[in-house]
Design a protein around this motif. Structure first.
Motif, PDB file in Angstrom:
ATOM      1  N   ALA A 206      -8.259  -2.218  -2.057  1.00 22.37           N
ATOM      2  CA  ALA A 206      -9.162  -1.195  -2.252  1.00 22.37           C
ATOM      3  C   ALA A 206      -9.139  -0.148  -3.069  1.00 22.37           C
ATOM      4  CB  ALA A 206      -9.395  -1.483  -1.182  1.00 22.37           C
ATOM      5  N   ARG A 207      -7.887   0.469  -2.640  1.00 21.24           N
ATOM      6  CA  ARG A 207      -7.835   1.768  -3.312  1.00 21.24           C
ATOM      7  C   ARG A 207      -7.874   1.668  -5.067  1.00 21.24           C
ATOM      8  NH1 ARG A 207      -5.719   4.556   0.587  1.00 21.24           N
ATOM      9  NH2 ARG A 207      -4.420   3.611   2.133  1.00 21.24           N
TER      10      ARG A 207
ATOM     11  N   ARG B   4      -4.044  -7.395   5.365  1.00 17.04           N
ATOM     12  CA  ARG B   4      -5.097  -6.108   5.557  1.00 17.04           C
ATOM     13  C   ARG B   4      -3.677  -5.309   4.887  1.00 17.04           C
ATOM     14  NH1 ARG B   4      -7.680  -4.265  10.408  1.00 17.04           N
ATOM     15  NH2 ARG B   4      -6.811  -5.983  11.735  1.00 17.04           N
ATOM     16  N   GLU B   5      -3.198  -4.895   4.794  1.00 14.72           N
ATOM     17  CA  GLU B   5      -2.735  -4.354   3.824  1.00 14.72           C
ATOM     18  C   GLU B   5      -2.710  -4.530   2.652  1.00 14.72           C
ATOM     19  OE1 GLU B   5       1.739  -2.092   2.694  1.00 14.72           O
ATOM     20  OE2 GLU B   5       1.777  -3.286   4.554  1.00 14.72           O
TER      21      GLU B   5
ATOM     22  N   ASP C 130       0.958   3.289   3.081  1.00 17.75           N
ATOM     23  CA  ASP C 130       2.475   2.287   4.468  1.00 17.75           C
ATOM     24  C   ASP C 130       3.861   2.041   4.148  1.00 17.75           C
ATOM     25  OD1 ASP C 130       0.389   0.876   6.699  1.00 17.75           O
ATOM     26  OD2 ASP C 130      -0.536  -0.659   5.084  1.00 17.75           O
TER      27      ASP C 130
ATOM     28  N   ASP D  95       0.969  -1.056  -0.105  1.00 20.30           N
ATOM     29  CA  ASP D  95      -0.084   0.405  -0.388  1.00 20.30           C
ATOM     30  C   ASP D  95       0.853   1.292   0.198  1.00 20.30           C
ATOM     31  OD1 ASP D  95      -2.495   1.553   0.598  1.00 20.30           O
ATOM     32  OD2 ASP D  95      -1.249   2.043   2.469  1.00 20.30           O
TER      33      ASP D  95
ATOM     34  N   THR E 137      -6.274  -3.328   1.844  1.00 18.54           N
ATOM     35  CA  THR E 137      -5.910  -2.057   1.616  1.00 18.54           C
ATOM     36  C   THR E 137      -6.042  -1.095   0.261  1.00 18.54           C
ATOM     37  OG1 THR E 137      -6.092  -1.445   4.034  1.00 18.54           O
ATOM     38  CG2 THR E 137      -5.197   0.007   2.607  1.00 18.54           C
TER      39      THR E 137
END
Length: 328
Positions: free
Chosen positions: A281-282, A274-275, A189, A186, A278
């Motif tokens: 989703a972006r 999780r990362e 991150d 991400d 994310t």
């Protein structure tokens, strides 16, 4: 917080780099002089030069370039050829000669995060890159120069932090804001982890097109895609000092990131679900429909003037968007 300028790679065809030496080469490229003129026209606060322009110059030509660029913040861009015994002697010499302070570098030719496709050669390239970086960082330091390694669709933030820390205090990271997607990372991150060592930023954006194997990353004007620039800026602002940042619309070829295939992950360190979630989703923001044609004019074989107009329009649109966002 950003001192925004321009690098050549979003204008690769206009400048004569894309297709050079082939039948599709631009027969009337504007070269370095034209590039510097565009950078000044848009109000660039830094100028990133392609090292091939500089290594082709005589000492007298380098001296004239230094005079012409006096007062500019100059970054010079080079990369490893992955050849035994190579050095960065020419990169150091030319960067110092034109008054640059930073050598931007990438270490491998890997794109699309496709480490596994290189087999054992990947580990050999990493070892060569590390060894060369360690040795040449001393040469750069002795010349009063800094170096910074880009996340060039080959390495993630954790690996770059380790390599640059080993190489010394004059070695940092160039953060290409679109490239973390290429290695399943991400971008926000990446900024959090690498922030203290980031020395320069490439402002790149993409629109994504999802596929059965993963997704394609297709170039677009900065601010029109899926990269979360406001969040990235907030993270980097916390480091407390300004950064140079070059506008760089992506390559004229889309990048297919095949991370839905298990083999693609061979050679990667662990990445949290999780990362990755994310990041995925972006990629849905401003995405292309699966049935849309993702090809750029270059990929469609369009005429010279159409490819140039496409590149120039994206650079100008990027400037407009960055001004709206308060970055310029």
């Amino acid at each position: 917080m950003f001192r925004v300028g321009l690098n050549p790679y979003g204008l690769a065809y206009t400048l004569g780099m894309q297709g050079a030496g082939t039948a599709r080469a631009n027969d009337r490229p504007i070269g370095m002089a034209g590039f510097v003129a565009i950078a000044r026209e848009i109000g660039a606060r830094c100028i990133e030069l392609d090292g091939r322009w500089l290594t082709a110059m005589t000492d007298a030509e380098l001296s004239r370039a230094r005079d012409d660029l006096a007062g500019e913040t100059v970054i010079c861009s080079y990369w490893l050829a992955q050849r035994e015994g190579e050095t960065l002697a020419e990169a150091v010499r030319c960067t110092a000669a034109v008054g640059g302070g930073l050598i931007r570098l990438h270490l491998t030719p890997v794109l699309e995060g496709s480490r596994a496709a290189w087999g054992p050669r990947w580990a050999e390239m990493v070892a060569h890159g590390r060894a060369t970086l360690l040795r040449e960082a001393v040469r750069a330091r002795d010349a009063g120069l800094a170096m910074a390694v880009e996340d060039h669709q080959d390495f993630g933030s954790e690996e770059l932090l380790e390599m640059t820390a080993d190489a010394g205090d004059n070695v940092g990271i160039v953060f290409d804001t679109g490239n973390p997607f290429s290695v399943g990372e991400d971008p926000v991150d990446f900024a959090r982890r690498a922030g203290p060592r980031i020395r320069h930023v490439h402002l790149k954006d993409y629109v994504a097109q999802h596929t059965d194997e993963g997704f394609r990353l297709v170039r677009c004007a900065i601010g029109d895609g899926c990269v979360p620039f406001a969040e990235i800026a907030a993270v980097l602002r916390a480091r407390g000092s300004s950064l140079t940042a070059s506008i760089e619309p992506g390559a004229l070829e889309s990048r297919h990131i095949r991370l839905f295939t298990s083999d693609w992950w061979n050679g990667y360190p662990a990445r949290s679900a999780r990362e990755l979630g994310t990041a995925l989703a972006r990629l849905r923001r401003n995405r292309l429909d699966e049935g849309a044609d993702p090809r750029t004019p270059w990929e469609r074989g369009a005429p010279r003037d159409e490819v140039i107009a496409y590149e120039m329009a994206q650079v100008r649109r990027s400037v407009e968007n960055l001004r709206t966002m308060g970055f310029m």
